[in-house]
Design a protein around this motif. Sequence first.
Motif, mmCIF file in Angstrom:
data_model
loop_
_atom_site.group_PDB
_atom_site.id
_atom_site.type_symbol
_atom_site.label_atom_id
_atom_site.label_comp_id
_atom_site.label_asym_id
_atom_site.label_seq_id
_atom_site.Cartn_x
_atom_site.Cartn_y
_atom_site.Cartn_z
ATOM 1 N N ASP A 35 -9.274 17.611 13.273
ATOM 2 C CA ASP A 35 -10.525 16.878 13.056
ATOM 3 C C ASP A 35 -11.383 16.869 14.318
ATOM 4 O OD1 ASP A 35 -9.987 16.286 10.394
ATOM 5 O OD2 ASP A 35 -8.976 14.405 10.880
ATOM 6 N N ALA A 36 -10.728 16.834 15.470
ATOM 7 C CA ALA A 36 -11.462 16.891 16.736
ATOM 8 C C ALA A 36 -12.089 18.266 16.929
ATOM 9 C CB ALA A 36 -10.534 16.571 17.903
ATOM 10 N N GLN A 37 -11.397 19.299 16.492
ATOM 11 C CA GLN A 37 -11.944 20.651 16.586
ATOM 12 C C GLN A 37 -13.188 20.781 15.716
ATOM 13 O OE1 GLN A 37 -8.508 22.950 15.416
ATOM 14 N NE2 GLN A 37 -7.719 23.079 17.500
ATOM 15 N N MET A 38 -13.122 20.212 14.513
ATOM 16 C CA MET A 38 -14.293 20.228 13.627
ATOM 17 C C MET A 38 -15.454 19.471 14.268
ATOM 18 S SD MET A 38 -16.543 19.566 11.144
ATOM 19 C CE MET A 38 -16.415 17.771 11.053
ATOM 20 N N SER A 39 -15.133 18.315 14.879
ATOM 21 C CA SER A 39 -16.157 17.504 15.525
ATOM 22 C C SER A 39 -16.809 18.248 16.683
ATOM 23 C CB SER A 39 -15.549 16.190 16.027
ATOM 24 O OG SER A 39 -16.498 15.434 16.735
ATOM 25 N N ALA B 113 -8.605 16.029 22.636
ATOM 26 C CA ALA B 113 -7.803 16.075 21.414
ATOM 27 C C ALA B 113 -7.791 17.478 20.806
ATOM 28 C CB ALA B 113 -8.340 15.065 20.407
ATOM 29 N N ALA B 114 -8.946 18.127 20.827
ATOM 30 C CA ALA B 114 -9.058 19.466 20.241
ATOM 31 C C ALA B 114 -8.188 20.470 20.979
ATOM 32 C CB ALA B 114 -10.509 19.921 20.247
ATOM 33 N N MET B 115 -8.126 20.346 22.284
ATOM 34 C CA MET B 115 -7.305 21.256 23.082
ATOM 35 C C MET B 115 -5.820 21.121 22.739
ATOM 36 S SD MET B 115 -9.237 23.132 25.009
ATOM 37 C CE MET B 115 -8.197 23.710 26.347
ATOM 38 N N GLN B 116 -5.452 19.983 22.168
ATOM 39 C CA GLN B 116 -4.065 19.763 21.746
ATOM 40 C C GLN B 116 -3.846 20.149 20.274
ATOM 41 O OE1 GLN B 116 -1.899 16.230 23.306
ATOM 42 N NE2 GLN B 116 -3.933 15.511 23.930
ATOM 43 N N GLY B 117 -4.893 20.681 19.653
ATOM 44 C CA GLY B 117 -4.754 21.150 18.278
ATOM 45 C C GLY B 117 -5.130 20.150 17.211
ATOM 46 N N TYR C 297 -2.264 10.924 23.831
ATOM 47 C CA TYR C 297 -1.986 11.021 22.396
ATOM 48 C C TYR C 297 -3.242 11.493 21.665
ATOM 49 C CZ TYR C 297 -0.309 9.567 17.770
ATOM 50 O OH TYR C 297 0.085 9.537 16.454
ATOM 51 N N ALA C 298 -3.198 12.715 21.144
ATOM 52 C CA ALA C 298 -4.386 13.362 20.578
ATOM 53 C C ALA C 298 -5.041 12.587 19.433
ATOM 54 C CB ALA C 298 -4.058 14.785 20.148
ATOM 55 N N PRO C 299 -4.277 12.075 18.449
ATOM 56 C CA PRO C 299 -4.934 11.323 17.373
ATOM 57 C C PRO C 299 -5.713 10.111 17.880
ATOM 58 C CG PRO C 299 -2.728 11.956 16.702
ATOM 59 C CD PRO C 299 -2.835 12.286 18.167
#
Length: 222
Positions: free
Chosen positions: A68-72, A61-65, A30-32
């Motif tokens: 906020d994880a992508q920003m991190s 998480a970022a790989m799932q879109g 679960y990405a969140p």
Amino acid sequence: MGMMYATGQGVAKNDAKAVEWYNRAADQGYAPAQYSLGVMYYSGRGVTKNSTKAFELHSKAAMQGEVDAQMSLGMLYQYGDGVEQNYTKSIEWYSKAASQGNAHAQYNLGCMYYVGEGIAQSYTKAFEWFRKAAEQGLVDAQNNLGVMYMNGQGTAQNFALANEWFLKAANNGNAMAQFNIGANYLDGINGLPKNRTQALNWLKKSADNGHAQAKLILDGLN
């Protein structure tokens, strides 16, 4: 449940319990939860601080879109925190998050374009990303947009728009914008009339917010 324990919503706040529940959901992909667990590891809440573990979780998480994880990830790659520094990867992940509307990623991307950090320097690109972030209310971006309008960087010089954005940021508590307005009123420059009262008002706000140069100017005027 993890978020409820992390925030104390409906239950007693308990970081260790939050980590336990985030772990359960993160293990199921679960990405969140992966993102939130990464935040706990990064900040050392309920678990021993571990930037490498935070990077691993935010990557999943970022790989799932998860935006906020992508920003991190962009930040972790930019500063080499938990992973080897890599500006190309930083820009890649900031760009993914920025294109999904993440204001902080838009601002950080604008900063990298502004100084040419890991990418060809471009005031035009910096202006575009600062504007997107500023329109979402990010105060640092609002101030930077004011600077670019004031100096004619990446856009036509426009003192009226510069002061409009400075005022938005200043009213939102940005010390640098408060200083910029105060300095412009003090000297009667960049589209503002000379006005000592307004200058002192904004410089005091800036100094109270920790701006050292504003405090020095005020000390010299008193």
